[in-house]
Design a protein around this motif. Structure first.
Motif, PDB file in Angstrom:
ATOM      1  N   ARG A  56       0.813  -1.216   0.000  1.00 59.48           N
ATOM      2  CA  ARG A  56       0.000   0.000   0.000  1.00 59.48           C
ATOM      3  C   ARG A  56       0.849   1.270   0.000  1.00 59.48           C
ATOM      4  NH1 ARG A  56      -2.102   3.918   3.257  1.00 59.48           N
ATOM      5  NH2 ARG A  56      -0.592   3.278   4.830  1.00 59.48           N
ATOM      6  N   GLU A  57       1.774   1.398   0.939  1.00 60.92           N
ATOM      7  CA  GLU A  57       2.511   2.652   1.061  1.00 60.92           C
ATOM      8  C   GLU A  57       3.475   2.858  -0.106  1.00 60.92           C
ATOM      9  OE1 GLU A  57       4.492   5.316   4.648  1.00 60.92           O
ATOM     10  OE2 GLU A  57       3.778   3.280   5.030  1.00 60.92           O
ATOM     11  N   ALA A  58       4.080   1.778  -0.593  1.00 56.02           N
ATOM     12  CA  ALA A  58       4.937   1.911  -1.772  1.00 56.02           C
ATOM     13  C   ALA A  58       4.123   2.394  -2.967  1.00 56.02           C
ATOM     14  CB  ALA A  58       5.613   0.579  -2.089  1.00 56.02           C
ATOM     15  N   SER A  59       2.878   1.932  -3.073  1.00 51.34           N
ATOM     16  CA  SER A  59       2.019   2.395  -4.164  1.00 51.34           C
ATOM     17  C   SER A  59       1.691   3.875  -4.016  1.00 51.34           C
ATOM     18  CB  SER A  59       0.728   1.571  -4.204  1.00 51.34           C
ATOM     19  OG  SER A  59       0.991   0.227  -4.551  1.00 51.34           O
ATOM     20  N   LEU A  60       1.444   4.334  -2.784  1.00 51.27           N
ATOM     21  CA  LEU A  60       1.189   5.761  -2.571  1.00 51.27           C
ATOM     22  C   LEU A  60       2.372   6.601  -3.044  1.00 51.27           C
ATOM     23  CD1 LEU A  60      -0.384   5.908   1.034  1.00 51.27           C
ATOM     24  CD2 LEU A  60      -1.573   5.772  -1.155  1.00 51.27           C
ATOM     25  N   ILE A  61       3.570   6.179  -2.672  1.00 48.82           N
ATOM     26  CA  ILE A  61       4.770   6.934  -3.052  1.00 48.82           C
ATOM     27  C   ILE A  61       4.930   6.935  -4.570  1.00 48.82           C
ATOM     28  CG2 ILE A  61       7.282   7.049  -2.836  1.00 48.82           C
ATOM     29  CD1 ILE A  61       6.874   5.568  -0.082  1.00 48.82           C
ATOM     30  N   ARG A  62       4.742   5.785  -5.166  1.00 47.58           N
ATOM     31  CA  ARG A  62       4.863   5.678  -6.630  1.00 47.58           C
ATOM     32  C   ARG A  62       3.889   6.627  -7.319  1.00 47.58           C
ATOM     33  NH1 ARG A  62       2.206   2.547 -10.563  1.00 47.58           N
ATOM     34  NH2 ARG A  62       3.505   2.183 -12.413  1.00 47.58           N
ATOM     35  N   HIS A  63       2.637   6.634  -6.875  1.00 42.85           N
ATOM     36  CA  HIS A  63       1.631   7.489  -7.501  1.00 42.85           C
ATOM     37  C   HIS A  63       1.944   8.965  -7.288  1.00 42.85           C
ATOM     38  CE1 HIS A  63      -1.347   3.908  -6.978  1.00 42.85           C
ATOM     39  NE2 HIS A  63      -0.529   3.741  -8.000  1.00 42.85           N
ATOM     40  N   ALA A  64       2.412   9.312  -6.092  1.00 43.24           N
ATOM     41  CA  ALA A  64       2.724  10.715  -5.802  1.00 43.24           C
ATOM     42  C   ALA A  64       3.812  11.254  -6.717  1.00 43.24           C
ATOM     43  CB  ALA A  64       3.149  10.866  -4.343  1.00 43.24           C
ATOM     44  N   LEU A  65       4.676  10.367  -7.190  1.00 40.95           N
ATOM     45  CA  LEU A  65       5.784  10.774  -8.060  1.00 40.95           C
ATOM     46  C   LEU A  65       5.458  10.581  -9.536  1.00 40.95           C
ATOM     47  CD1 LEU A  65       8.789   9.389  -5.977  1.00 40.95           C
ATOM     48  CD2 LEU A  65       7.811  11.691  -5.969  1.00 40.95           C
ATOM     49  N   GLY A  66       4.176  10.425  -9.836  1.00 43.35           N
ATOM     50  CA  GLY A  66       3.770  10.333 -11.232  1.00 43.35           C
ATOM     51  C   GLY A  66       3.910   8.959 -11.842  1.00 43.35           C
ATOM     52  N   SER A  67       4.052   7.933 -11.005  1.00 44.75           N
ATOM     53  CA  SER A  67       4.158   6.538 -11.459  1.00 44.75           C
ATOM     54  C   SER A  67       5.328   6.317 -12.411  1.00 44.75           C
ATOM     55  CB  SER A  67       2.840   6.085 -12.115  1.00 44.75           C
ATOM     56  OG  SER A  67       1.772   6.155 -11.188  1.00 44.75           O
ATOM     57  N   VAL A  68       6.402   7.079 -12.216  1.00 40.32           N
ATOM     58  CA  VAL A  68       7.578   6.921 -13.080  1.00 40.32           C
ATOM     59  C   VAL A  68       8.542   5.869 -12.536  1.00 40.32           C
ATOM     60  CG1 VAL A  68       7.422   9.268 -13.960  1.00 40.32           C
ATOM     61  CG2 VAL A  68       8.794   8.818 -11.913  1.00 40.32           C
ATOM     62  N   HIS A  69       8.335   5.438 -11.288  1.00 42.67           N
ATOM     63  CA  HIS A  69       9.194   4.426 -10.683  1.00 42.67           C
ATOM     64  C   HIS A  69       8.395   3.154 -10.442  1.00 42.67           C
ATOM     65  CE1 HIS A  69      12.290   7.434 -10.033  1.00 42.67           C
ATOM     66  NE2 HIS A  69      11.409   8.202  -9.432  1.00 42.67           N
ATOM     67  N   ASP A  70       9.052   2.022 -10.579  1.00 45.06           N
ATOM     68  CA  ASP A  70       8.403   0.747 -10.314  1.00 45.06           C
ATOM     69  C   ASP A  70       8.171   0.577  -8.815  1.00 45.06           C
ATOM     70  OD1 ASP A  70       7.794  -2.007 -11.728  1.00 45.06           O
ATOM     71  OD2 ASP A  70       8.791  -2.479  -9.830  1.00 45.06           O
ATOM     72  N   GLU A  71       7.068  -0.061  -8.464  1.00 43.33           N
ATOM     73  CA  GLU A  71       6.751  -0.287  -7.054  1.00 43.33           C
ATOM     74  C   GLU A  71       7.851  -1.082  -6.354  1.00 43.33           C
ATOM     75  OE1 GLU A  71       2.990  -2.057  -4.479  1.00 43.33           O
ATOM     76  OE2 GLU A  71       3.604  -3.052  -6.332  1.00 43.33           O
ATOM     77  N   VAL A  72       8.440  -2.033  -7.047  1.00 42.95           N
ATOM     78  CA  VAL A  72       9.522  -2.832  -6.465  1.00 42.95           C
ATOM     79  C   VAL A  72      10.685  -1.937  -6.054  1.00 42.95           C
ATOM     80  CG1 VAL A  72      11.300  -4.543  -7.018  1.00 42.95           C
ATOM     81  CG2 VAL A  72       8.911  -4.966  -7.647  1.00 42.95           C
TER      82      VAL A  72
END
Length: 332
Positions: A15-31
């Motif tokens: 969940r939290e890794a997904s929040l961070i990924r989305h906040a940054l425009g989904s430019v980074h992989d969740e892994v």
């Protein structure tokens, strides 16, 4: 009204890794995000409060360092972190108007979509992401918290949850610009290894963390005589039901990705060029998930012999995971 500042919602594996990924425009992989935030860890406590059955808690991810700030730091993404005595609604709306989502630390039990969560959950910092608002003064907020669409909540109701986590002091974390460097994978791996093998807090509670915490967990599962052993602590149907339910939740659902976060972190280690260690962690994950499944399917009315058999089987799986993870960390 401000439009939603990002369009991706929902949880991948964490969940939290997904929040961070989305906040940054989904430019980074969740892994990548999960690994840089710290990946795996281990914390084991049994909390006891008057009038309540014992509450075992395992945190299988990196802890207690905050995931958002740690991940942003290792991604070299600049951010502003503030705390205040009262909610700073104007500052929140200004960030959203500038197209920047706002991470807030709240009392999860006071969010309406977490109805039924224990009041004790308020002691834990729980991060959500504010992604938009309505009204000239932000009377309605849109909050990302794992669902496929953001939750719509009145500002006053969100404010109660924000204020409810007293130790957070209305914390806001706002990314303020693009990354200024390459992701620091090596530092992340080294810190995770140190967290599992050495002190975490620097005090007497370190015995509950990392590999020593796993060994303590296994020992208490096997303990048949002292008051801290699972046989005495969880010897009634109510306590046994709570204890086994918590084991499943902690290893598969709460403060973790499935499999005690080990499969997700193994994928990160592949990215970081540590495939041998990754393979060992995937094997360890199998034992953590076996333990969780046994706990989930345990009969709450089990007799003493059945409870003893379950605790011994769980301890055996902790032993196997501990051995595998020690070998994995030695390769890092």
């Amino acid at each position: 009204m401000t439009p939603l500042v990002h369009s991706d919602f929902g949880t991948g594996r964490h969940r939290e890794a997904s929040l961070i990924r989305h906040a940054l425009g989904s430019v980074h992989d969740e892994v990548l995000v999960a690994g840089l935030a710290g990946g795996i860890g281990f914390m084991y406590f049994v909390f006891e409060y008057a009038g309540h059955p014992p509450m075992p808690t395992i945190v299988a991810q990196a802890h207690p360092q905050p995931w958002v700030q740690t991940a942003l730091g290792r991604l070299h993404v600049p951010y502003e972190a503030t705390r205040s005595a009262k909610p700073r609604w104007g500052r929140m709306c200004a960030a959203l108007d500038d197209g920047r989502p706002v991470f807030c630390t709240v009392d999860r039990s006071r969010l309406p979509w977490h109805e039924g969560a224990s009041e004790m959950a308020g002691a834990d910092p729980y991060t959500v992401l504010v992604a938009g608002y309505e009204g000239p003064e932000g009377e309605t907020l849109y909050v990302e918290d794992g669902a496929d669409v953001p939750y719509r909540i009145a500002r006053e109701e969100f404010g109660a949850a924000w204020t409810g986590h007293r130790k957070g002091h209305h914390q806001m974390v706002v990314p303020t610009g693009p990354a200024t460097g390459e992701p620091d994978l090596d530092e992340a791996v080294a810190t995770t290894a140190a967290r599992l093998t050495g002190p975490v807090l620097g005090n007497q509670f370190d015995v509950n963390f990392g590999f020593s915490g796993m060994a303590k967990f296994a020992a208490q599962l096997r303990d048949t005589t002292t008051k801290t052993g699972w046989e005495r602590r969880f010897g009634t149907p109510e306590a046994f039901r709570v204890g086994t339910g918590r084991l499943y939740a902690c290893l598969e659902e709460e403060w973790t990705a499935p499999g005690a976060t080990r499969p997700l972190y193994a994928d990160f280690l592949d990215l970081a060029g540590r495939p041998a260690a990754a393979s060992l962690l995937r094997e360890s994950a199998r034992y953590w998930s076996e333990l969780a499944a046994m706990a989930r399917t345990a009969d709450p009315d089990s007799d003493a012999a059945a409870r003893r058999a379950l605790f011994d089987a769980c301890a055996e799986r902790v032993d196997r995971s501990l051995d595998l993870e020690r070998r994995a960390v030695a390769l890092l």
